[in-house]
Motif scaffolding. Structure first.
Motif, mmCIF file in Angstrom:
data_model
loop_
_atom_site.group_PDB
_atom_site.id
_atom_site.type_symbol
_atom_site.label_atom_id
_atom_site.label_comp_id
_atom_site.label_asym_id
_atom_site.label_seq_id
_atom_site.Cartn_x
_atom_site.Cartn_y
_atom_site.Cartn_z
ATOM 1 N N ARG A 281 35.092 -11.809 13.282
ATOM 2 C CA ARG A 281 34.663 -11.852 11.879
ATOM 3 C C ARG A 281 33.202 -12.266 11.759
ATOM 4 N NH1 ARG A 281 37.651 -16.258 8.568
ATOM 5 N NH2 ARG A 281 35.879 -15.875 7.200
ATOM 6 N N ASP A 282 32.634 -12.778 12.835
ATOM 7 C CA ASP A 282 31.278 -13.337 12.778
ATOM 8 C C ASP A 282 30.191 -12.317 13.090
ATOM 9 O OD1 ASP A 282 32.325 -15.874 12.213
ATOM 10 O OD2 ASP A 282 32.649 -16.258 14.350
ATOM 11 N N ILE A 283 30.546 -11.046 13.269
ATOM 12 C CA ILE A 283 29.532 -10.035 13.581
ATOM 13 C C ILE A 283 29.325 -9.112 12.388
ATOM 14 C CG2 ILE A 283 30.158 -10.078 16.033
ATOM 15 C CD1 ILE A 283 31.557 -7.345 15.565
ATOM 16 N N THR B 195 43.087 -15.474 9.527
ATOM 17 C CA THR B 195 42.971 -15.946 8.140
ATOM 18 C C THR B 195 41.621 -15.497 7.612
ATOM 19 O OG1 THR B 195 42.053 -18.053 8.906
ATOM 20 C CG2 THR B 195 44.427 -17.959 8.508
ATOM 21 N N SER B 196 41.523 -15.451 6.290
ATOM 22 C CA SER B 196 40.286 -15.006 5.650
ATOM 23 C C SER B 196 39.198 -16.047 5.790
ATOM 24 C CB SER B 196 40.546 -14.734 4.171
ATOM 25 O OG SER B 196 41.533 -13.738 4.024
ATOM 26 N N GLN C 149 48.871 -10.082 11.210
ATOM 27 C CA GLN C 149 49.962 -10.978 10.827
ATOM 28 C C GLN C 149 51.302 -10.254 10.799
ATOM 29 O OE1 GLN C 149 48.454 -12.434 7.115
ATOM 30 N NE2 GLN C 149 47.163 -14.011 8.048
ATOM 31 N N VAL C 150 51.310 -8.999 10.302
ATOM 32 C CA VAL C 150 52.545 -8.212 10.286
ATOM 33 C C VAL C 150 53.018 -7.931 11.706
ATOM 34 C CG1 VAL C 150 53.541 -5.959 9.691
ATOM 35 C CG2 VAL C 150 52.094 -7.168 8.036
ATOM 36 N N LEU C 151 52.077 -7.540 12.562
ATOM 37 C CA LEU C 151 52.411 -7.266 13.960
ATOM 38 C C LEU C 151 53.031 -8.487 14.619
ATOM 39 C CD1 LEU C 151 52.132 -5.461 16.544
ATOM 40 C CD2 LEU C 151 49.862 -6.453 16.827
ATOM 41 N N ARG C 152 52.378 -9.618 14.459
ATOM 42 C CA ARG C 152 52.874 -10.851 15.080
ATOM 43 C C ARG C 152 54.233 -11.255 14.520
ATOM 44 N NH1 ARG C 152 48.807 -15.705 14.762
ATOM 45 N NH2 ARG C 152 49.334 -15.505 12.547
ATOM 46 N N HIS C 153 54.384 -11.184 13.190
ATOM 47 C CA HIS C 153 55.651 -11.568 12.561
ATOM 48 C C HIS C 153 56.801 -10.686 13.043
ATOM 49 C CE1 HIS C 153 58.584 -12.672 9.471
ATOM 50 N NE2 HIS C 153 58.775 -11.383 9.281
ATOM 51 N N ASN C 154 56.585 -9.368 13.079
ATOM 52 C CA ASN C 154 57.660 -8.453 13.467
ATOM 53 C C ASN C 154 58.125 -8.691 14.899
ATOM 54 O OD1 ASN C 154 57.538 -7.287 10.963
ATOM 55 N ND2 ASN C 154 56.398 -5.469 11.624
#
Length: 305
Positions: free
Chosen positions: A165-167, A304-305, A197-202
């Protein structure tokens, strides 16, 4: 006592034993038997113990060989617990694996490859991509088959590399460089985080529902990947270019022109270990490249945002 002439003493010394076959050589021999019809579609393979005895190798080498053939869609149900089965549709195997495999859009090619990877007892998936949208979509069929009782992996390891996110992303980017582009960056970041998040949760849900040992790890790279790469069970590499196009999209009620790539339509090229020197080398080098990124310049990624 009868002495094997091959190992009989010469001038009081034992002749050295022949070197063990490699797992590539075992895979090639089994591949030949399958394609020649000695092993027929739907037929169960000999046990791993019998194959190890026949070829004079360790069981680990047999398992590696069987995984190669599974990645080529010549075998199914490769696991430690029971003998593998020759694939019932060898025509599909010829079409999807090796140097003759046609490139296909990601949405078409990735789903069946992921489902096939999930027939292994230990599923290992590594991915480098702009977001994890394609991977999340492609996992749907494998998850459905797990819930239906058709697939029963014991362990799942997934590693995903995504841009930091830092680039400042090379793309998506606005055509008018003078226009304020933070909204575009925020939109991409929201997609990256939501899909991750969806990938990890599933996947993690499989722990509670099926008792599967699951690990999902994300790390961030300090660049915008111009390609996407999926590595499956150490034996298959799927590679695609992100091709940029100019398009218009509404963001925050404003029509903006941008350069962007639609990853779900990127043409995916398939390389299978054991399908020839070119494919085997590509798979091995892709793993070395991915691991180097993972272990050196990547950093912790928080979704996270």
């Amino acid at each position: 006592m009868v002495v094997d002439p091959e190992h009989a003493p010469v001038n009081g010394r034992k002749r050295p034993q022949r070197p063990q076959k490699s797992h590539h050589e075992v895979a090639e021999e089994l591949r030949t038997r399958i394609r020649s019809g000695v092993l027929r579609p739907g037929e169960r393979m000999p046990t791993q113990a019998k194959l190890a005895d026949e070829f004079g190798v360790e069981r680990g080498a047999v398992r590696q060989a069987l995984r190669i053939l599974q990645a080529e869609h010549l075998l199914t149900n490769v696991s430690k617990g029971s003998p593998a089965t020759v694939a019932p549709d060898l025509g599909r195997a010829r079409a999807l694996a090796g140097p003759a495999a046609p490139p296909l859009p990601t949405t078409v090619a990735l789903t069946p490859r992921i489902a096939e990877a999930f027939t292994a007892a230990h599923v290992e998936i590594d991915a480098l991509c702009l977001t994890s949208i394609s991977l999340t979509l492609a996992l749907g069929e494998a998850l459905r088959r797990i819930h239906a009782g058709e697939l029963k992996p014991a362990k799942i390891d997934v590693r995903v590399l995504l841009p930091s996110r830092d680039i400042d992303l090379a793309f998506p980017t606005l055509v008018d460089a003078a226009t304020e582009h933070n909204r575009l960056q925020h939109r991409w970041l929201a997609q990256r985080n939501a899909q991750g998040q969806v990938l990890r949760h599933n996947l993690l849900a499989l722990r509670a529902t099926h008792g599967i040992d699951v690990r999902v790890t994300f790390r961030a790279v300090p660049f915008t990947p111009p390609v996407k790469l999926y590595l499956l069970n150490g034996s298959e590499a799927l590679f695609a270019y992100y091709t940029l196009t100019r398009r218009e999209q509404e963001i925050d009620h404003e029509q903006l022109e941008m350069y962007d790539a639609e990853g779900t339509r990127s043409m995916l090229f398939a390389f299978a270990q054991g399908a020839g020197l070119r494919d085997t080398t590509f798979v091995e080098q892709s793993h070395l490249w991915f691991n180097a990124l993972w272990e050196t310049i990547s950093s912790d990624l928080v979704l996270t945002s």
